[in-house]
Design a protein around this motif. Structure first.
Motif, mmCIF file in Angstrom:
data_model
loop_
_atom_site.group_PDB
_atom_site.id
_atom_site.type_symbol
_atom_site.label_atom_id
_atom_site.label_comp_id
_atom_site.label_asym_id
_atom_site.label_seq_id
_atom_site.Cartn_x
_atom_site.Cartn_y
_atom_site.Cartn_z
ATOM 1 N N LYS A 87 61.432 4.368 81.699
ATOM 2 C CA LYS A 87 61.092 2.955 81.889
ATOM 3 C C LYS A 87 60.355 2.761 83.205
ATOM 4 O O LYS A 87 60.723 3.329 84.236
ATOM 5 C CB LYS A 87 62.358 2.096 81.908
ATOM 6 C CG LYS A 87 63.018 1.985 80.570
ATOM 7 C CD LYS A 87 64.234 1.087 80.645
ATOM 8 C CE LYS A 87 64.936 1.060 79.290
ATOM 9 N NZ LYS A 87 66.144 0.236 79.325
ATOM 10 N N TYR A 88 59.322 1.913 83.145
ATOM 11 C CA TYR A 88 58.554 1.513 84.326
ATOM 12 C C TYR A 88 58.481 -0.001 84.308
ATOM 13 O O TYR A 88 58.271 -0.607 83.267
ATOM 14 C CB TYR A 88 57.136 2.103 84.286
ATOM 15 C CG TYR A 88 57.126 3.607 84.383
ATOM 16 C CD1 TYR A 88 57.000 4.236 85.617
ATOM 17 C CD2 TYR A 88 57.271 4.403 83.255
ATOM 18 C CE1 TYR A 88 57.007 5.618 85.726
ATOM 19 C CE2 TYR A 88 57.284 5.785 83.351
ATOM 20 C CZ TYR A 88 57.152 6.380 84.582
ATOM 21 O OH TYR A 88 57.171 7.752 84.684
ATOM 22 N N ASN A 89 58.659 -0.605 85.463
ATOM 23 C CA ASN A 89 58.567 -2.059 85.553
ATOM 24 C C ASN A 89 57.887 -2.372 86.880
ATOM 25 O O ASN A 89 58.530 -2.701 87.864
ATOM 26 C CB ASN A 89 59.941 -2.716 85.468
ATOM 27 C CG ASN A 89 59.841 -4.213 85.250
ATOM 28 O OD1 ASN A 89 58.757 -4.789 85.257
ATOM 29 N ND2 ASN A 89 60.976 -4.853 85.058
ATOM 30 N N ASN A 90 56.601 -2.235 86.875
ATOM 31 C CA ASN A 90 55.814 -2.419 88.080
ATOM 32 C C ASN A 90 54.643 -3.319 87.737
ATOM 33 O O ASN A 90 54.556 -3.856 86.636
ATOM 34 C CB ASN A 90 55.339 -1.052 88.607
ATOM 35 C CG ASN A 90 55.176 -1.032 90.115
ATOM 36 O OD1 ASN A 90 54.993 -2.065 90.742
ATOM 37 N ND2 ASN A 90 55.238 0.155 90.695
ATOM 38 N N TYR A 91 53.746 -3.463 88.644
ATOM 39 C CA TYR A 91 52.567 -4.313 88.460
ATOM 40 C C TYR A 91 51.320 -3.495 88.739
ATOM 41 O O TYR A 91 51.243 -2.813 89.761
ATOM 42 C CB TYR A 91 52.636 -5.501 89.429
ATOM 43 C CG TYR A 91 51.399 -6.369 89.410
ATOM 44 C CD1 TYR A 91 51.164 -7.232 88.355
ATOM 45 C CD2 TYR A 91 50.477 -6.298 90.437
ATOM 46 C CE1 TYR A 91 50.029 -8.033 88.328
ATOM 47 C CE2 TYR A 91 49.340 -7.089 90.415
ATOM 48 C CZ TYR A 91 49.120 -7.952 89.350
ATOM 49 O OH TYR A 91 47.994 -8.731 89.322
#
Length: 131
Positions: A87-91
């Motif tokens: 999982k990745y949750n970046n911008y």
């Protein structure tokens, strides 16, 4: 004749019949774009940084939906995604690239680090991708 003209239009949009010289030129230009805009996060190996910046190398996310990948480069990307089971949750900010630059960098990353695409991305394809 009508079928032939339709095929020519389809080939122009999707890059059929251009896998030779033009595709190689696009990938070469794309490498320059990648090294200018993408390498800091995704690294020269395309491996990214686990948990922070997703890999482009052998990326299931990238290869599963090229339109989604183009959309991310063209308009930016935020929120949770899963790449190769992580999982990745970046911008990722919109890069401000032209349609041709996006097509070129896509052709480069879709054919680097173990990725193998049979479809050439064109500027026309990128232009048609909406937010």
């Amino acid at each position: 004749m009508k079928l032939s003209l339709s095929f020519v239009v389809f080939a122009a949009v999707f890059g059929l019949g251009m896998a030779g010289g033009e595709w190689e030129k696009s990938k070469s230009r794309g490498k320059v774009v990648f090294e200018s805009y993408c390498v800091a996060c995704h690294l020269g190996s395309g491996q990214g940084i686990v948990g922070a910046f997703p890999p482009l190398a052998k990326s299931d996310y990238l290869m599963a939906d090229t339109e989604r990948a183009v959309r991310g480069i063209k308009y930016g990307l935020s929120g949770e995604i899963v790449v190769n089971g992580v999982k990745y949750n970046n911008y990722m900010a919109e890069m401000g690239l032209s349609d041709q630059e996006i097509a070129d960098v896509m052709n480069y990353i879709l054919n680097s680090w173990g990725n193998k695409s049979k479809k050439m991305i064109t500027a026309e394809f990128v232009k048609a991708v909406k937010e």
